[in-house]
Design an enzyme around this catalytic site. Structure first.
Site, short mmCIF file in Angstrom:
data_model
loop_
_atom_site.label_atom_id
_atom_site.label_comp_id
_atom_site.label_asym_id
_atom_site.label_seq_id
_atom_site.Cartn_x
_atom_site.Cartn_y
_atom_site.Cartn_z
N ASP A 66 39.06 53.84 28.28
CA ASP A 66 40.20 53.66 29.17
C ASP A 66 39.92 54.43 30.48
OD1 ASP A 66 42.85 53.22 30.18
OD2 ASP A 66 43.60 53.09 28.13
N ASP A 94 43.17 45.55 33.67
CA ASP A 94 44.52 46.02 33.37
C ASP A 94 45.32 46.07 34.68
OD1 ASP A 94 46.64 47.10 31.93
OD2 ASP A 94 45.82 49.13 31.92
N GLU A 118 49.33 42.68 37.25
CA GLU A 118 50.50 41.82 37.48
C GLU A 118 50.72 41.49 38.98
OE1 GLU A 118 50.22 43.36 33.72
OE2 GLU A 118 50.57 44.61 35.49
N ARG A 167 45.36 41.67 31.07
CA ARG A 167 46.75 41.85 30.69
C ARG A 167 47.63 40.75 31.26
NH1 ARG A 167 49.74 47.57 31.52
NH2 ARG A 167 50.06 46.80 33.65
N HIS A 176 43.52 50.48 19.49
CA HIS A 176 43.63 51.21 20.76
C HIS A 176 44.83 52.14 20.70
CE1 HIS A 176 43.45 52.28 24.89
NE2 HIS A 176 44.41 51.48 25.31
#
Length: 928
Positions: free
Chosen positions: A398, A512, A515, A594, A668
């Site tokens: 990450d 990630d 959006e 995502r 995760h």
């Protein structure tokens, strides 16, 4: 004004109603005035009308309604058929406000505990809409002109609309409504173009002229699939609305949301606007998928796709009915007629594109956490997995690997050994995947951070209305946002990844925060006034603003304004990332994203976001992964054991059992919580987790073949039970079990403290995957033993599953002999197939570098037929056949005519071992 009416289709119609004329002509006055406005509900209408008149008369006698007399036409509308005329969420709707729109107002308190109920303000039957003025034949269908003579109540009503209807295939209809005079934004998605009109469509389409409406029927059953005559069409510049009756309540899709697989039609609203928020019921989540699948009475299915990327909501009501509301673009519908649900999803993917074939290693087990803290600790975890001989194909990191959370950097102290870790993974046949965010740090001294400096120089970031980079805030602090709608950005992204890969040779990428997510609302300066950031109507988005925790809708991008492109951001980043991986590695890419939009299965998989370590989150992952199967993104899974919060040993064991059957299987965890990889638990739990992963790895040939079928023709991988049993109404609401393909039934435990599980076993014979023992079900719920170390798996009669002796990586597993599991049907037949290639090269099927085998059993003869062969197949052997359901003990077994030793158990399982047959050669095996 006219009442809402439809064309009658049972008897002869005027020629123009059937649209057989060659040139343009006005629609005849008699067309479209032949039936009441709710189809097939004449008795209901009569009863409601009678009661409405009675109530109205009594009201007049007793002093009337408060304020003014309510017209009988309003009482005529049943509660379930009241279409909302005032959907604004932040307004207390009064009678005065409602009637200012020309609508009916009746206060109807919502049921106890319900958030919303029957709308108080709703359309009367004679609310003005568009009129179908003319209709022309075209080579592919027809073109029409729609005219509105009375303005609706949103600004910039478009008075003249163009209707395009194309009969694209016998099972696909394309209907598009747009501004007749001016171009409008349309989604830049490549879709197939029909070259000729469908010759034998399994549907018929009729029109209502005044007011305009569509009626779509399935020819075989007469079922009305769409009936848009129930409420007015509204088409303003920033408010587009169309409603339809539905033929049943069995509605699926419309993502991304958390909830049961089967939607509730009890006055619920689903909003589509990509948003960074932990999965929560009723919120709009990371992706936007304006597609639904509906199961009709009798088991037929159809699907509807609205190709529109603007902020949108879909209102559901118990009529049953559905209303699409979007605030931009055009109404561009594709309708897929199936007639079975598998075919609907295939037809949908024929439009949006079939998913990519993943590399084999992508189907192994992945391990990650935020908070390893260092590359050495990451390395220790991978070593511990090896020491316990627990399967693992990929190790992930990450954002803590980065220097100051900046993309394309490595923490020089804590992750100094990262290149050595990646080298070690590669030596052990494992892969490395790391995270990337689209927010690029903007506060570094000039010349010290190439990604921002170069992006700024080339003008590759989202800009404000003033033409300056829009600055928000994400993990590294203040950031600019890459504009992936710009082809030049894709080149810059590639160059950044090439530079990083030279230092850390990663194998896959995890994108990630796309959006895109922003810790501010809009930007550091907020958002400017105007109708992009504050439109006349805002759908029911979380935060009540389009800029809530994202960038301003007015932000400028190369292809359009962000108002139009927001829901496409993840798709565009995924496309750029997959392309870069192909150019860097020359092999099939693995991208997990995502945010998603239709067609993204061509470029990436998806994980279901930042879930919690709770039992209900484990359950919700099943409808989540099944929904993404509907959306054409089969490589999907949830964070196993939960991302946030602290898991328990029992929860994590059960979740590892379920997660071993996610198409994409990754454990995760967040930072500051205890570790949850399999090595940290008790020996019993660790063994249970290891065993179920070994089961997954044994099934990799079967799973890989399912992905081949998804890539080739749009089959689903993880599949709802009703896809295989569409006429069994008991399956329509099942979302606590699922199938792999058509033949492997997974029944996980989803609650604590139990040693058994209730599961539905559809009609037929099913075999225990582990033992071959059979159960003959009439279609019933069965209680199954489920101690903590056991996951119930059943094989459907008539299936042949290719399996393999498992190892701790997919690379090692693929070298082992195959075991074919044959599950005989009650008539003694079975069928299966196997796709085999090198597991990672690009375009193996398209280039012919693959093997494809079909397995058949009939009359006690097993046949393996090689339909296509390649060099890889010569390296693998078939070692064992296990045949379930052999009802009589055989006296002998013949392999290609030669007698072979065998074993036969009392549970009717015949096993023939040590076959040593090359996968590249066909053979027959017969038992007598």
């Amino acid at each position: 004004m006219k009442s809402y009416q439809k064309l009658r289709t049972a008897g002869p119609q005027p020629a123009a109603c059937r649209v057989e004329e060659e040139g343009a002509s006005p629609m005849p006055a008699g067309c479209g005035k032949l039936a009441p406005w709710w189809v097939g509900s004449g008795l209901l209408v009569a009863a409601v009308l009678l009661s409405a008149i009675t109530v109205w008369v009594l009201r007049q006698v007793s002093g009337g309604w408060p304020g003014a007399a309510l017209p009988p036409k309003c009482l005529l509308v049943p509660e379930s058929h009241r279409f909302d005329c005032y959907p604004e969420r932040q307004v207390v709707v009064t009678q005065e406000l409602c009637e200012s729109r020309g609508c009916c107002f009746i206060e109807t308190p919502p049921p106890a505990g319900a958030k919303r109920g029957v709308p108080w303000c709703f359309y009367p039957p004679d609310f003005p809409s568009y009129t179908l003025e003319s209709l022309n034949q075209t080579a592919l269908g027809m073109v029409g002109l729609l005219v509105r003579r009375e303005k609706a109540y949103y600004p910039r009503d478009i008075e003249r609309l163009r209707l395009d209807v194309e009969f694209e295939t016998d099972t696909r209809l394309h209907i598009k409504i747009t501004d007749a005079a001016n171009p409008r934004y349309e989604v830049p998605l490549e879709v197939p173009r029909a070259m000729k009109r469908a010759e034998n469509p399994i549907y018929s389409l009729d029109f209502s002229r005044d007011p305009f409406g569509l009626l779509l029927r399935r020819r075989a059953t007469g079922t009305v699939l769409l009936n848009t005559t129930m409420a007015p069409l509204i088409f303003a510049d920033q408010f587009l609305q169309i409603a339809t009756l539905l033929p049943s309540r069995f509605l699926y899709g419309l993502g991304e949301h958390r909830g049961p697989l089967l939607h509730s039609l009890d006055w619920s609203t689903l909003t589509l606007w990509a948003r960074d928020v932990s999965p929560t019921e009723s919120f709009n989540l990371y992706g936007a998928h304006p597609f639904y699948l509906l199961m009709e009475e009798g088991g037929d299915a159809h699907g509807v796709f609205l190709l529109n990327s603007n902020a949108m909501e879909v209102a559901l009501q118990p009529a049953p009915a559905l209303t699409w509301r979007t605030i931009g673009g055009v109404l561009d519908f594709y309708i897929f007629l199936g007639p079975d649900p598998n075919m609907v999803i295939q037809q949908y993917q024929q439009v949006i594109g079939f998913p990519a074939m993943p590399p084999l290693w992508a189907l192994g087990f992945h391990l990650c956490r935020w908070g390893y803290g260092s590359s050495n600790e990451t390395w220790q975890t991978a070593r511990a997995m090896r020491n316990y001989q627990i399967p693992q194909d990929a190790q992930w990191n990450d954002i803590d690997y980065m220097d100051g959370y900046r993309d394309f950097t490595v923490d020089p102290q804590k992750f100094a050994s990262l290149p050595s870790l990646v080298e070690d993974l590669h030596k052990h046949g494992q892969r490395y995947v790391m995270i990337l965010d689209p927010g690029i740090s903007s506060t570094n001294p000039h010349g010290s951070y190439w990604p921002f400096d170069e992006g700024l120089r080339r003008g590759l970031f989202l800009n404000t209305t003033q033409g300056q980079p829009l600055i928000g805030q994400v993990w590294p602090g203040f950031t600019a946002f890459a504009d992936f709608s710009n082809p030049d950005t894709q080149q810059w992204w590639l160059e950044n990844l090439q530079r990083f890969h030279a230092h850390v040779p990663f194998d896959g990428l995890w994108i990630d925060m796309n959006e895109p997510s922003n810790f501010m609302d809009g930007s550091e300066d907020g958002c400017p006034p105007g109708e992009l950031d504050s439109p006349p109507y805002t759908p029911a988005v979380l935060g009540d603003s389009l800029s809530a925790k994202t960038v301003c809708a007015s932000a400028k991008q190369k292809a359009s304004v962000h108002y139009n492109l927001h829901n496409l951001y993840g798709l565009m980043e995924a496309k750029a990332t997959a392309s870069a991986l192909i150019q860097i590695r020359g092999k099939r890419p693995l991208v997990i994203s995502r945010s998603t939009f239709p067609s993204q299965g061509q470029y990436s998989g998806h994980w279901l976001g930042d879930n919690r370590s709770q039992w209900k989150d484990m359950y919700y992952s099943i409808p989540g992964l099944l929904s993404f199967s509907l959306f054409g993104i089969p490589l999907v899974g949830a964070d196993i054991c939960g991302f946030s919060g602290s898991t328990s040993e029992e929860l994590c064991t059960r979740w590892m059992q379920l997660g071993a059957f996610y198409p994409f299987a990754r454990n995760h965890n967040t930072q500051n919580e205890k570790a949850q990889d399999p090595t940290v638990f008790s020996p019993a739990a660790r063994t249970a987790m290891k065993d179920v992963l070994l089961t997954r790895y044994s099934l990799l040939p079967f799973l890989y073949t399912l992905f081949h079928r998804a890539h080739l023709q749009g089959d689903t991988v993880a599949r709802p039970l009703f896809f295989e049993f569409p006429r069994d109404v008991a399956t329509l609401g099942l979302d606590r079990q699922f199938l792999w393909g058509r033949s492997l039934l997974v029944t996980p435990v989803l609650e604590p403290g139990v040693d058994s599980v209730m599961g539905y076993i559809p009609r037929g014979v099913w075999y225990d995957f582990y033992t071959g023992s059979s159960v003959n079900s009439s279609g019933e719920m069965l209680k199954m033993s489920a101690p903590l170390e056991h996951l119930n798996l059943h094989v459907r009669e008539g299936a042949i599953l290719p399996t393999q002796k498992p190892e701790t990586t997919s690379e090692a597993t693929r070298r082992n002999p195959l075991r074919l599991i044959v599950a005989l049907s009650q008539s003694g037949t079975a069928w299966g197939d196997l796709f085999w290639d090198d597991g990672e090269s690009l375009g193996t099927f398209e280039r012919g570098s693959y093997s494809y085998l079909v397995f058949n059993v009939t009359q006690n003869i097993f046949t393996s037929t090689v339909l296509h062969a390649s060099a890889e197949a010569t390296e693998v052997t078939i070692g064992t056949l296990s045949i379930f359901g052999v009802q009589e003990p055989p006296s002998k077994v013949l392999l290609n005519g030669q007698e072979k030793p065998f074993s036969y158990l009392g549970n009717q399982v015949l096993t023939v071992s040590d076959l040593g047959l090359s996968l590249s050669q066909g053979f027959t095996l017969r038992w007598l």
